[in-house]
Write an enzyme that holds these catalytic residues in place. Structure first.
Site, mmCIF file in Angstrom:
data_model
loop_
_atom_site.group_PDB
_atom_site.id
_atom_site.type_symbol
_atom_site.label_atom_id
_atom_site.label_comp_id
_atom_site.label_asym_id
_atom_site.label_seq_id
_atom_site.Cartn_x
_atom_site.Cartn_y
_atom_site.Cartn_z
ATOM 1 N N SER A 97 0.821 -1.203 0.000
ATOM 2 C CA SER A 97 0.000 0.000 0.000
ATOM 3 C C SER A 97 0.864 1.267 0.000
ATOM 4 O O SER A 97 1.697 1.417 -0.873
ATOM 5 C CB SER A 97 -0.962 -0.056 1.185
ATOM 6 O OG SER A 97 -1.838 1.028 1.166
ATOM 7 N N ASP A 240 -3.485 6.212 -3.548
ATOM 8 C CA ASP A 240 -2.281 5.564 -3.025
ATOM 9 C C ASP A 240 -1.935 4.394 -3.963
ATOM 10 O O ASP A 240 -2.689 4.114 -4.904
ATOM 11 C CB ASP A 240 -2.470 5.173 -1.548
ATOM 12 C CG ASP A 240 -3.346 3.957 -1.350
ATOM 13 O OD1 ASP A 240 -4.206 3.706 -2.222
ATOM 14 O OD2 ASP A 240 -3.184 3.262 -0.341
ATOM 15 N N ASP A 242 -2.087 1.215 -4.085
ATOM 16 C CA ASP A 242 -3.000 0.095 -4.366
ATOM 17 C C ASP A 242 -4.439 0.583 -4.541
ATOM 18 O O ASP A 242 -5.374 -0.224 -4.604
ATOM 19 C CB ASP A 242 -2.903 -1.019 -3.319
ATOM 20 C CG ASP A 242 -3.380 -0.597 -1.954
ATOM 21 O OD1 ASP A 242 -3.205 0.585 -1.595
ATOM 22 O OD2 ASP A 242 -3.952 -1.438 -1.235
ATOM 23 N N ASP A 244 -6.836 1.950 -2.916
ATOM 24 C CA ASP A 244 -8.014 1.815 -2.050
ATOM 25 C C ASP A 244 -8.336 3.142 -1.371
ATOM 26 O O ASP A 244 -9.431 3.339 -0.863
ATOM 27 C CB ASP A 244 -7.874 0.670 -1.031
ATOM 28 C CG ASP A 244 -6.628 0.755 -0.176
ATOM 29 O OD1 ASP A 244 -5.787 1.654 -0.414
ATOM 30 O OD2 ASP A 244 -6.486 -0.084 0.732
#
Ligand code: MG
Length: 453
Positions: A97, A240, A242, A244
């Site tokens: 992440s 960000d 990833d 999410d």
């Protein structure tokens, strides 16, 4: 070598140091044993270490009799959706992440696309530590198949919650800073092909080379703010790595703040459907005010996406998430999703004809300050007991650390699950009050730690 973190949020470490192929294969075998063989969906972000991590993980999963569906580079929420759509026994997402680029991680999904909770993660870790793995015989080793079309599932689900025609009519001009991450391609596709928007692209080469610190915070998004102002866009989006989490920048080039991402979604959704909101206890009180306007309430849960998702599913909440830019919309998926956050704000702007600044101006105004202090994990419980005693007459919430609420402010002190730090967060009507609360509680923490020496 002690950077490895194994816990409720999966396993993460630095590649080339603690995150070795041997460890990853063992985790693959442990998860394969935990799901007792079965189909596992695996996706990853754009980090260049992804292929090494993936292949080591595959060896472990296959050795335990699992079949693997490799869905390639995808946002975390896309992987969560794919687990459900492909009716898998579980899923793994390979992404650290917002951690720096040298980190990578495994996070594990249940068949409903929600992360393992504390109890289930405990069971997985027990299998990992015991090392007694299920092993498939040579003639029952299954295969890895590729499915690179799972973006379609995600896009279809997002389109169900908005009026695409209405958004297209506005002919939005937007900016996107995808941090060269996993959200790049699918977000451009959603914005350009589905919403007919013109996209000014910044850090949209999905090679995993992060052009700035990956967390979507003000300090890391100065370039995006500049681009938004210069290019005269309607709104800027930051994700960000990833994808999410999302943060928005206004048409004036102003960083709106990641706390607003969830507040804006709640503000849009509740007039459509009244129901409970779920958020962690570090999330801004803006959502309580918005919920109150609509005659509903916010259920507060401990920090951690799984706590929000599980509670939402259990109580049938209509919207929820975390104040760090993570919106969870059950009609899409019980997973934080930046594409959902982006779609809802565009829908809101298209319906209302307002700019982001105008929408933001209708919100209750708060000031939040987030700070952290070094504190070894073994001292955290004693610290909390001490703070609890010292504040016993206040309005306390003890579900995760200690939160105290007053009419015009709150403060939250909690030990991190992943780092040897204590976080001190305060929110108040004025910046001075928030600053004062943070410094007062930091002093209390410091006094306690100094007393131990
Ligand atoms: Mg993330």
């Amino acid at each position: 070598m002690n950077d490895l973190m194994i816990g409720i949020s999966g396993v993460r470490g630095i590649v080339g140091e603690s995150l070795t192929p041997e460890l990853l294969t063992r985790f693959g075998a442990a998860f394969g044993t935990y799901v007792n063989g079965g189909k596992i969906v695996v996706g990853r972000d754009t980090r260049n270490t992804g292929p090494m991590v993936k292949h080591a993980l595959f060896a472990g999963l296959l050795s335990a009799g699992c079949s693997v569906v490799d869905i390639g580079v995808v946002p975390t929420p896309t992987a969560s959706i794919a687990v459900c759509e492909l009716k898998a026994a579980g899923g793994v997402v390979i992404s650290a992440s917002h951690n720096p680029i040298e980190w990578n991680a495994l996070k594990f999904f249940q068949p409903d696309g929600i992360y393992l909770d504390k109890e289930d993660a405990g069971k997985l870790l027990e299998i990992y530590e015991r090392g007694e793995f299920k092993r498939a015989k040579w003639d029952s080793i299954k295969e890895v198949e590729s499915d690179v079309n799972v973006d379609d599932f995600h896009i279809a689900r997002v389109l169900k919650i908005v009026d695409k025609g209405l958004i297209r009519k506005r002919k939005f001009r937007v900016a996107l800073d995808a941090c060269n991450g996993a959200g790049t391609d699918i977000t451009i596709r959603l914005l350009e092909e589905e919403f007919g928007a013109e996209v000014v692209k910044l850090n949209c080469v999905p090679d995993g080379m992060f052009a700035h610190k990956p967390e979507p915070l003000a300090a890391n998004l100065r370039d995006l703010c500049e681009v938004c102002e210069r290019e005269k866009v309607d709104i800027g989006f930051a994700q960000d790595p990833d994808a999410d989490r999302a943060a928005f920048v206004s048409e004036k080039g102003e960083y709106i703040g990641e706390e607003y991402t969830l507040a804006l979604a709640v503000n849009y959704r509740l007039p459509q459907k009244k129901g409970s909101v779920v958020a962690n206890i570090s999330t801004s009180r803006m959502i309580d005010d918005i919920a109150a306007r609509h005659g509903t309430e916010v259920v507060r849960v401990p920090v951690g996406e799984v706590n929000v998702s599980r509670t939402m599913k259990k109580i049938g909440s209509v919207i929820g998430g975390e104040g760090n830019g993570g919106v969870i919309e059950p009609r899409v998926q019980y997973c934080r999703d930046s594409l959902t956050a982006i779609s809802l704000i565009l829908q809101h702007m298209a319906e209302s004809g307002k700019t982001l600044s105008q929408i933001k101006a209708e919100f209750p105004s708060y000031h939040m300050i987030k700070e952290k202090m070094q504190c070894p994990q073994k001292f955290v419980q004693g610290l909390m007991d001490n703070l609890k005693k010292a504040n016993k007459n206040a309005q306390l919430n003890l579900i995760d650390g200690l939160r105290i609420d007053w009419d015009d402010a709150w403060v939250h002190v909690r030990g991190s699950n992943t780092e040897p730090i204590v976080r001190v967060i305060a929110e108040a009507r004025t910046a001075d009050k928030a600053k004062g609360l943070v410094s007062q509680f930091k002093k209390d923490v410091q006094t306690y730690i100094s007393g131990l020496k």
